[in-house]
Design an enzyme around this catalytic site. Structure first.
Site, PDB file in Angstrom:
ATOM      1  N   LYS A   1       0.839  -1.205   0.000  1.00 33.43           N
ATOM      2  CA  LYS A   1       0.000   0.000   0.000  1.00 33.43           C
ATOM      3  C   LYS A   1       0.873   1.254   0.000  1.00 33.43           C
ATOM      4  O   LYS A   1       0.589   2.233  -0.706  1.00 33.43           O
ATOM      5  CB  LYS A   1      -0.930  -0.017   1.233  1.00 33.43           C
ATOM      6  CG  LYS A   1      -2.019  -1.081   1.142  1.00 33.43           C
ATOM      7  CD  LYS A   1      -2.759  -1.277   2.471  1.00 33.43           C
ATOM      8  CE  LYS A   1      -3.743  -2.430   2.360  1.00 33.43           C
ATOM      9  NZ  LYS A   1      -4.404  -2.769   3.636  1.00 33.43           N
TER      10      LYS A   1
ATOM     11  N   ASP B   1     -10.931   2.820   4.617  1.00 30.01           N
ATOM     12  CA  ASP B   1     -11.304   1.403   4.569  1.00 30.01           C
ATOM     13  C   ASP B   1     -12.831   1.220   4.501  1.00 30.01           C
ATOM     14  O   ASP B   1     -13.311   0.142   4.169  1.00 30.01           O
ATOM     15  CB  ASP B   1     -10.821   0.684   5.834  1.00 30.01           C
ATOM     16  CG  ASP B   1      -9.442   0.047   5.687  1.00 30.01           C
ATOM     17  OD1 ASP B   1      -9.124  -0.419   4.579  1.00 30.01           O
ATOM     18  OD2 ASP B   1      -8.711   0.010   6.692  1.00 30.01           O
TER      19      ASP B   1
ATOM     20  N   GLN C   1      -4.190  -1.434   9.893  1.00 24.28           N
ATOM     21  CA  GLN C   1      -4.182  -2.784   9.311  1.00 24.28           C
ATOM     22  C   GLN C   1      -4.737  -3.798  10.316  1.00 24.28           C
ATOM     23  O   GLN C   1      -4.337  -3.826  11.475  1.00 24.28           O
ATOM     24  CB  GLN C   1      -2.748  -3.153   8.905  1.00 24.28           C
ATOM     25  CG  GLN C   1      -2.627  -4.462   8.145  1.00 24.28           C
ATOM     26  CD  GLN C   1      -3.296  -4.442   6.775  1.00 24.28           C
ATOM     27  OE1 GLN C   1      -3.332  -3.425   6.099  1.00 24.28           O
ATOM     28  NE2 GLN C   1      -3.853  -5.571   6.365  1.00 24.28           N
TER      29      GLN C   1
HETATM   30  N1  GUN Z   1      -6.848  -6.773   6.682  1.00 25.14           N
HETATM   31  C1  GUN Z   1      -7.284  -7.537   5.659  1.00 25.14           C
HETATM   32  N2  GUN Z   1      -7.869  -6.767   4.721  1.00 25.14           N
HETATM   33  C2  GUN Z   1      -7.795  -5.499   5.176  1.00 25.14           C
HETATM   34  C3  GUN Z   1      -8.209  -4.242   4.643  1.00 25.14           C
HETATM   35  O1  GUN Z   1      -8.804  -4.147   3.564  1.00 25.14           O
HETATM   36  N3  GUN Z   1      -7.932  -3.154   5.399  1.00 25.14           N
HETATM   37  C4  GUN Z   1      -7.311  -3.243   6.601  1.00 25.14           C
HETATM   38  N4  GUN Z   1      -7.117  -2.108   7.285  1.00 25.14           N
HETATM   39  N5  GUN Z   1      -6.912  -4.377   7.120  1.00 25.14           N
HETATM   40  C5  GUN Z   1      -7.156  -5.499   6.403  1.00 25.14           C
END
Ligand code: GUN
Length: 291
Positions: A54, A121, A98
């Site tokens: 990311k 998110d 995350q």
């Molecule tokens: N863990 C697994 N998928 C995601 C996501 O799309 N965003 C975040 N913040 N954590 C995750």
């Protein structure tokens, strides 16, 4: 003839180019670069890789980006203090914590602490509510990536029978909402589909899946979707990212490629699209906050 590939890597590259162009136009107009703060608690290798991907994607499109790496022993109060600092920082337009978080931290409390305007998110209950009501502030990244991967490859969804296998808060549940809703100017990714959500308690899962024109495998079970569960010519989206003995594999068994019309690969399908939709949301957050 084997199925055609729904190439998420190629589409993500195209869409990231579109986003980079918009970032350049904002810079030319004297506006601040969109800023994403990613927060990683602990040393989970998969989460470390996601945050790294990311971070790089943000740099590639010209965003300002910071990764905040905290030890696995971080307390809830320490994490909430960082989130409060990021909420107040005008250079930060998007905040991503995350998941999963270590056991001592109440993940729901952290999700609620992120300012809804910066919740790229789309996990905050306010944003989930807006999505469910058909007036989204943001679309959640993986569901939006799935819908873009289909529609931008010419797969129409209106009136189609779509089966989503999996009911998670991150993928299955919000994807079902988006697929079933009527598209409007405020909700352009809505798809007018006829949606079935299947899960671990579904009776005769194979028969339910065989009824699908479009099948989304989002159960997190390596290669559970086998060829006998797919109607010939159906479109199959693989949302699985399962690490089996160090190898990434999806929820879709390789034999499905001999039956389906289209399949999204793992890697190179939904994964790059999810990150692209995070970039899309961060740009949207900057537009909403800074104009
Ligand atoms: N863990 C697994 N998928 C995601 C996501 O799309 N965003 C975040 N913040 N954590 C995750």
């Amino acid at each position: 003839m084997p199925a055609q590939k729904l190439d998420g890597k190629a589409l993500a590259a195209t869409m990231r180019g579109e986003i980079a162009t918009q970032v350049q136009a904002r810079a030319a107009a004297g506006k601040r670069a969109p800023g994403l703060a990613a927060v990683l608690v602990g040393e989970d290798p998969a989460s470390q890789q996601y945050v790294k991907n990311k971070h790089k994607a943000c740099q590639d499109v010209g965003f300002a980006t910071a990764a905040h790496r905290l030890p696995a022993t971080t307390s809830q109060a320490e994490l909430l203090a960082l989130v409060a600092q990021l909420n107040a920082d005008p250079a930060v337009h998007g905040i991503l914590v995350q998941l999963p978080l270590p056991k001592q931290i109440d993940g729901e409390a952290v999700i609620r602490a992120v300012a809804p305007a910066k919740d790229v998110d789309c996990f905050h209950p306010e944003n989930v509510g807006l999505l469910a009501a058909g007036h989204p502030r943001f679309y959640p990244c993986t569901p939006h990536g799935v819908i873009q991967l289909l529609t931008r490859n010419g797969v129409s969804l209106a009136g189609k029978s779509v089966v989503v296998v999996g009911r998670s808060n991150i993928v299955g549940k919000p994807l079902a909402l988006m697929l079933m809703q009527k598209p409007t100017a405020a909700n352009p990714a809505a798809a007018d589909a006829t949606v079935t959500v299947a899960h671990t308690r579904t009776s005769d899962l194979a028969a339910v899946c065989r009824g699908a024109d479009v099948l989304v495998a989002a159960a997190g079970v390596p290669e559970f979707l086998t060829a006998d569960m797919v109607r010939p010519g159906a479109v199959v989206i693989d949302v699985g990212t399962n690490n089996v003995n160090g190898r990434w594999c999806g929820d879709v068994h390789p034999g499905v490629w001999d039956v389906a019309g289209w399949v999204s690969p793992v890697p190179g399908g939904v994964g790059p699209m999810t990150i692209t939709m995070l970039l899309h949301n961060t740009l949207a957050a900057a537009q909403q906050i800074d104009g």
